[in-house]
Design an enzyme around this catalytic site. Structure first.
Site, mmCIF file in Angstrom:
data_model
loop_
_atom_site.group_PDB
_atom_site.id
_atom_site.type_symbol
_atom_site.label_atom_id
_atom_site.label_comp_id
_atom_site.label_asym_id
_atom_site.label_seq_id
_atom_site.Cartn_x
_atom_site.Cartn_y
_atom_site.Cartn_z
ATOM 1 C CB CYS B 180 -8.530 -18.217 17.170
ATOM 2 S SG CYS B 180 -8.744 -20.002 17.208
ATOM 3 C CB THR B 287 -8.098 -27.322 11.585
ATOM 4 O OG1 THR B 287 -7.711 -28.276 10.595
ATOM 5 C CG2 THR B 287 -9.319 -27.803 12.306
ATOM 6 C CG HIS B 320 -3.304 -16.043 15.560
ATOM 7 N ND1 HIS B 320 -4.230 -15.675 16.507
ATOM 8 C CD2 HIS B 320 -3.607 -17.336 15.240
ATOM 9 C CE1 HIS B 320 -5.050 -16.688 16.751
ATOM 10 N NE2 HIS B 320 -4.689 -17.706 16.003
ATOM 11 C CB THR B 324 -0.177 -24.920 15.507
ATOM 12 O OG1 THR B 324 -0.571 -23.813 14.706
ATOM 13 C CG2 THR B 324 -1.083 -24.995 16.728
ATOM 14 C CD GLU B 331 0.755 -14.415 12.739
ATOM 15 O OE1 GLU B 331 0.846 -15.418 13.473
ATOM 16 O OE2 GLU B 331 0.390 -13.297 13.142
ATOM 17 C CE LYS B 352 -3.140 -16.712 20.275
ATOM 18 N NZ LYS B 352 -2.976 -15.530 19.410
ATOM 19 C CG HIS B 357 -5.046 -19.683 21.227
ATOM 20 N ND1 HIS B 357 -5.919 -18.622 21.237
ATOM 21 C CD2 HIS B 357 -5.049 -20.166 19.962
ATOM 22 C CE1 HIS B 357 -6.441 -18.471 20.027
ATOM 23 N NE2 HIS B 357 -5.917 -19.395 19.234
ATOM 24 C CG PHE B 416 -10.001 -23.763 14.734
ATOM 25 C CD1 PHE B 416 -8.670 -23.767 14.383
ATOM 26 C CD2 PHE B 416 -10.463 -24.730 15.621
ATOM 27 C CE1 PHE B 416 -7.814 -24.717 14.903
ATOM 28 C CE2 PHE B 416 -9.611 -25.673 16.144
ATOM 29 C CZ PHE B 416 -8.285 -25.670 15.795
#
Lengths: 436, 433
Positions: B180, B287, B320, B324, B331, B352, B357, B416
């Site tokens: 990403c 992840t 970003h 999730t 962040e 996003k 994404h 990731f």
């Protein structure tokens, strides 16, 4: 490098390929003119979950890494989550780190200094990208779903490992070497096919130049020894049935190898202050593209010529300063000819000794350039440019081209390493070694 | 150590193909309006998957969008987006490589991780499996269509090959993949090539499409996608307490980057100055992002230092913000650590929330969004935010897009594998703001 704030030096190297799993071992084989290319035997179970006999296959030779993955990287948990080609990158990187002793400085630091050190330590990996066989995990699912999409979706979790995506990540070596060594600084994973790994070295130098990091581990790794890759290269007319013959009139293609290579690069000032032993200096690089699509090459060698000139300019060198050239020399008709023409158009009739190593350990694709770089530094140290052992007679179209029929001393401590890739990419690294 | 005199770099062209618009202005308009590109997946029958929704590029006719139709024969879906977006960026900049200067042009792309899509995999399945087990000798059948064009399509730098050929770029060319963070890192690589004087102009961007059965499977297996199948438009809700995964998008974004003085000289329109690039590796988990922001913090700080500005000059952050749980929390922790007391003065949004994404394209598309935000003095809305999360209490642009003079904007991409990329864009008129 032009306008660099100081010298960038190599302080450690690592290698694994069919010709050995240490620089000394690979050197011995190179110097002895011994190739590791041989008929391969997939029955040994190196490829997961399917048997692949040689019967009927058009190309049957390759240079395979002899060691078992588990010997190279003894971490059983890791083997479940990543693939063989990633192991080569981890092994080479950790060998280079060990060789340089660069991380030992951390041992006596307080926590804050250690954090700062880690943040200024980068990692740049050149990776070949994905393999075809990674996708075969979906075949049982397609079968179970009667080749229909709704069933494919419904049965997905029952048939495919939850970690599938993590195993195929092209940036796996970056993640794992980073986590294992706590290299937290600037980073990248470069996927430029055969030019991936020299580009990793070039970008590492560029990042040190830009003062983003004080030291960087540059790595390359790959393995394309799988049925689809071999078949498609064969169909494109790029694979030979025998040991490749770089620049030979009778050359008939390349042969795959597999493995990894790595170097540790740092600011000279820092390397000296910690008493590191220095293997060589990074002087500059050139990077060009021929803009002719994936497999087509400029017939005049223009891309190679420009990349060499760019590297010389970046390194502030003249052609006569160059002591030897480690050519890409992959043994295919078009690539070797255009590479030779490109070299000739820069050096005229005064070309330094030219060697190429793919006769020894095959073409390592994503790892090719960095493995050649590691061995070039060793060649300079030993003061002897090995012959291209498979070479009988240089291509008539390359009149006077000094491809090495016998071993010779380099004419100075400066070498160029040339690497080419699909997409018409040409990368040239200029380095200074410790002339032995 | 001596300081290098950093060459200034201008952004003079932008091209976009996204789930909310097939060009730059339609994308920007949709983002300002907070229109979501989320819908039921139509590219294939996704009804059996745990996630049936995605943010697809819609009504894209690549034959009309790309400059070189012959090249499209070998192009993957993502390559088609790339050709169109790159073409738009170059025409927007009003400049393109010529025979005289093509060797001074570079290309840096963030490319996807796909090795093959389902259709090509199915061909191998048809010829070389028995009861779902791979039988390599099936590939040797006379009628097996081992098509070189299909092979070339899945080489790791096939998109790069296509773009350099389409536009005649003959200088530095590179393709990076850090999941990403790819698009952001590609722009960072371009910045360095320009600063070093290796190129005068670089076409830089990212492109990706994982909205196919194999691509979406990877994320479904990891449980990374939102399963709000009955609410596709609201599925991506970065920083909302009820967020439950990301919405998979696709597309491409490209910037034309050039030497500042050369851009002024030719009287080019300048969107922004690409001021700095920062990279770090979290070294935490493959992840997950570290909950305390250790990793992203260093990338942001490095980008600020590289741009030669203080955190106090950033007015807008394009986060970003994947939607999730872990990413958004990590962040925000990083933003709080970097901006400290001033964190509430910085407007933050994740686009996003509308586009989903775009994986390897995300960083490049969002870099373009930062430039457009600077141009129009507007921070685009973080759509779908209803339930505040105490772990994400930054100054989010919620409800509607916000009029805002932006001296400098920050674009974050956290991948990731732990690669973090931050880019700083400066307002060309920031001295007067």
């Amino acid at each position: 490098m032009k306008n660099a704030p100081g010298k960038i030096v190599f302080t450690g190297s690592g290698i694994v390929c069919g010709s050995g799993s240490s620089v000394a071992e690979v050197w011995e084989n190179l110097a002895a003119g011994k190739t590791s290319i041989a008929e391969f035997h997939w029955e040994r179970g190196r490829v997961r979950r399917y048997e692949w006999g040689n019967e009927g296959w058009p190309c049957r030779v390759a240079s395979e890494v002899k060691e078992d993955n588990r010997t190279l990287v003894p971490d059983r948990k890791l083997h479940k989550t990543i693939s063989r080609k990633d192991m080569y990158g981890i092994y080479a990187a950790e060998q280079a780190i060990e060789d340089s002793g660069v991380l030992k400085c951390r041992d006596n630091m307080d926590a804050a200094s250690r954090e700062a050190f880690n943040d200024r330590t980068g990692l740049i990996v050149g990776s070949g990208g994905g393999n075809y066989q990674d996708n075969y995990d979906f075949f049982p699912l397609i079968y179970e779903a009667n080749e229909e999409m709704p069933g494919f979706g419904r049965e997905l979790n029952n048939r495919v490992t939850p970690m599938w995506l993590l195993r195929i990540l092209p940036n796996n070596v970056l993640c794992h070497v980073g986590i294992r060594g706590q290299l937290k600084g600037t980073n990248a994973c470069i996927t430029n096919q055969c030019a991936s790994s020299p580009m990793a070295v070039a970008e590492a130098a560029s990042a040190i130049w830009n003062q983003e990091a004080d030291r960087i581990v540059a790595v390359g790794h790959d393995s394309v020894l799988e049925p689809e890759h071999m078949l498609y290269y064969h169909n494109l007319g790029l694979l030979s049935k025998e040991v490749p013959k770089p620049f030979d009139a009778a050359r008939s293609g390349t042969v795959f190898g597999e493995g990894g290579g790595a170097v540790v690069m740092e600011r000279e000032e820092e390397a000296l202050s910690r008493g590191a032993s220095i293997l060589g200096e990074f002087l500059g690089f050139g990077s060009t593209c021929e803009a002719r699509g994936t497999t087509d090459l400029d017939p005049t060698g223009d891309g190679v010529m420009r990349a060499i000139k760019q590297a010389l300019d970046d390194a502030e060198l003249k052609p006569e300063d160059v002591g030897m050239i480690c050519a890409h020399g992959n043994g295919t008709r078009a690539s070797d000819l255009t590479e030779g023409l490109g070299i000739q158009s820069v050096f005229g009739s005064d070309i330094p000794p030219v060697t190429a190593f793919k006769w020894a350990y095959g073409h390592l694709i994503g790892a090719a350039g960095i493995v050649d770089l590691v061995m070039t530094l060793e060649v300079l140290k030993r003061g002897r440019v090995p012959a291209i052992s498979s070479l009988n007679k240089v291509d008539d179209q390359l009149v006077g081209f000094p491809a090495q029929l016998k071993s010779l001393a380099p004419r100075s401590d400066v070498a160029l390493v040339i690497c080419r890739a699909f997409g018409g990419l040409n990368i040239v690294l200029a380095v200074r070694g410790l002339l032995g | 150590m001596s300081l290098i005199d950093k060459r200034r770099i201008a952004v003079t062209g932008i091209g976009l193909v996204t789930p909310v618009g097939n060009d730059r202005e339609s994308t920007w308009e949709a983002l300002l309006a907070g229109r979501s590109g989320g819908a039921q997946i139509e590219n294939f029958d996704a009804s059996g998957f745990s996630t049936t929704i995605g943010a697809e590029v819609k009504g894209f006719e690549r034959e009309n969008a790309a400059p070189c139709r012959k090249l499209l024969k070998g192009a993957s879906r993502a390559d088609g987006f790339a050709l169109a977006a790159a073409n738009e960026a170059l025409s927007d900049a009003g400049i393109a490589p010529t025979d005289e200067d093509s060797h001074r042009w570079g290309l840096a792309v963030g490319a996807g991780m796909m090795t093959v899509d389902y259709d090509d995999l199915k061909v191998v399945y048809d010829y070389a499996t028995e009861e779902g087990e791979f039988q390599p000798n099936g590939l040797l059948r006379q009628d097996y269509p081992a098509d070189p064009i299909s092979f070339c399509r899945w080489q790791s730098n096939s998109g790069l090959s296509m773009l350099t050929k389409a536009f005649g770029i003959r200088g530095y060319a590179t393709s990076v993949h850090t999941a990403c963070a790819s698009g952001g890192q590609a722009i960072g690589s371009a910045l360095k090539a320009l600063r070093r004087g290796q190129c005068d102009r670089v076409l830089a961007g990212g492109f990706d499409s994982m909205l196919n059965p194999v691509g979406i499977s990877g994320f479904c297996l990891l449980g990374a996608l939102s399963t709000d199948n009955d609410n596709p438009a609201g599925a991506s809700r970065p920083f909302d307490e009820t967020r439950n995964g990301f919405l998979l998008g696709e597309g491409a974004g490209f910037l034309v980057l050039e030497d500042w003085d050369a851009a002024i000289e030719r009287e080019a329109k300048i969107y922004a100055e690409l001021g700095g690039d920062g990279n770090s590796l979290s070294c935490y988990r493959i992840t997950d992002s570290p909950p305390d922001g250790n990793g992203p913090i260093q990338a942001i700080e490095q980008a600020l230092a590289d741009a030669g500005i203080s955190a106090g000059e950033i007015d807008y952050v394009n986060a970003h913000g994947t939607s999730t749980q872990m990413n958004d929390r990590s962040e925000c922790a990083a933003l709080k650590a970097v901006f400290g007391d001033r964190v509430n003065d910085v407007s933050v949004s994740s686009t996003k929330s509308c586009m989903g994404h775009l994986i390897a394209a995300a960083g490049a598309v969002e870099a373009a969004v930062c430039c457009l935000a600077i141009r129009d003095s507007t921070a685009p809305v973080n759509a779908n935010h209803q339930n505040p999360d105490p772990n994400c209490d930054v100054n989010l642009v919620i409800g509607e897009s916000r009029a805002l003079e932006i001296r400098a904007a920050l674009s974050n991409s956290l991948g990731f594998g732990g690669s973090n990329s931050s880019l700083v864009f400066l307002n060309p008129e920031r001295g007067q703001l």
